[in-house]
Design a protein around this motif. Sequence first.
Motif, PDB file in Angstrom:
ATOM      1  N   TYR A   1       0.829  -1.302  -0.044  1.00 28.95           N
ATOM      2  CA  TYR A   1       0.240   0.035  -0.088  1.00 28.95           C
ATOM      3  C   TYR A   1       0.854   1.281   0.081  1.00 28.95           C
ATOM      4  CZ  TYR A   1      -3.253   3.522   1.465  1.00 28.95           C
ATOM      5  OH  TYR A   1      -4.089   4.920   1.520  1.00 28.95           O
TER       6      TYR A   1
ATOM      7  N   ARG B   1       0.934   4.031  -3.220  1.00 28.46           N
ATOM      8  CA  ARG B   1       0.574   5.513  -2.694  1.00 28.46           C
ATOM      9  C   ARG B   1       1.414   6.375  -3.474  1.00 28.46           C
ATOM     10  NH1 ARG B   1      -2.683   8.287  -2.053  1.00 28.46           N
ATOM     11  NH2 ARG B   1      -2.079   9.641  -0.225  1.00 28.46           N
TER      12      ARG B   1
ATOM     13  N   ALA C   1      -0.202   6.183  -6.974  1.00 26.80           N
ATOM     14  CA  ALA C   1      -1.672   6.140  -7.099  1.00 26.80           C
ATOM     15  C   ALA C   1      -2.316   7.038  -6.256  1.00 26.80           C
ATOM     16  CB  ALA C   1      -2.062   4.818  -7.572  1.00 26.80           C
TER      17      ALA C   1
ATOM     18  N   ARG D   1      -5.370   7.112  -2.973  1.00 30.31           N
ATOM     19  CA  ARG D   1      -5.614   6.370  -1.873  1.00 30.31           C
ATOM     20  C   ARG D   1      -6.601   5.110  -2.084  1.00 30.31           C
ATOM     21  NH1 ARG D   1      -6.879  10.621   3.011  1.00 30.31           N
ATOM     22  NH2 ARG D   1      -4.705  11.162   3.320  1.00 30.31           N
ATOM     23  N   LEU D   2      -7.757   5.588  -2.975  1.00 27.25           N
ATOM     24  CA  LEU D   2      -8.639   4.475  -3.384  1.00 27.25           C
ATOM     25  C   LEU D   2      -8.133   3.469  -4.105  1.00 27.25           C
ATOM     26  CD1 LEU D   2     -11.501   3.438  -3.183  1.00 27.25           C
ATOM     27  CD2 LEU D   2     -12.192   4.841  -5.069  1.00 27.25           C
ATOM     28  N   THR D   3      -7.306   3.722  -5.194  1.00 22.22           N
ATOM     29  CA  THR D   3      -6.620   2.978  -6.150  1.00 22.22           C
ATOM     30  C   THR D   3      -5.475   1.952  -5.459  1.00 22.22           C
ATOM     31  OG1 THR D   3      -6.648   4.506  -7.810  1.00 22.22           O
ATOM     32  CG2 THR D   3      -5.208   2.584  -8.212  1.00 22.22           C
ATOM     33  N   SER D   4      -4.787   2.587  -4.509  1.00 18.95           N
ATOM     34  CA  SER D   4      -3.879   1.768  -3.558  1.00 18.95           C
ATOM     35  C   SER D   4      -4.707   0.702  -2.841  1.00 18.95           C
ATOM     36  CB  SER D   4      -3.009   2.603  -2.860  1.00 18.95           C
ATOM     37  OG  SER D   4      -2.469   3.462  -3.711  1.00 18.95           O
TER      38      SER D   4
ATOM     39  N   VAL E   1      -7.813  -0.540  -3.216  1.00 15.32           N
ATOM     40  CA  VAL E   1      -8.276  -1.578  -3.773  1.00 15.32           C
ATOM     41  C   VAL E   1      -7.392  -2.711  -4.455  1.00 15.32           C
ATOM     42  CG1 VAL E   1      -9.706  -1.912  -6.097  1.00 15.32           C
ATOM     43  CG2 VAL E   1     -10.345  -0.219  -4.702  1.00 15.32           C
ATOM     44  N   ALA E   2      -6.232  -2.123  -4.864  1.00 15.99           N
ATOM     45  CA  ALA E   2      -5.036  -2.961  -5.322  1.00 15.99           C
ATOM     46  C   ALA E   2      -4.466  -4.046  -4.322  1.00 15.99           C
ATOM     47  CB  ALA E   2      -3.773  -2.250  -5.896  1.00 15.99           C
TER      48      ALA E   2
END
Length: 64
Positions: free
Chosen positions: A40, A44, A47, A49-52, A54-55
């Motif tokens: 994460y 970060r 990308a 916060r949300l993308t990180s 979700v990944a």
Amino acid sequence: MPPLYYSLAHLAHRLIGGPPIAAYRIFSTVAMWIALLAMYATLRHAAGRLTSAVAVLVAWTHPL
């Protein structure tokens, strides 16, 4: 020389004590959480916060 993971797992068993399977599972759980947190933090930088998040969730739920 054994790999670092197994050496650390053996050390965790010595410190925690009790049945070896419990110590190894606790160590594996902690190692996985550290790896997900590091993933994460790395994501970060590239990308949002949300993308990180979700990944990391996708990696966490992968069957391997």
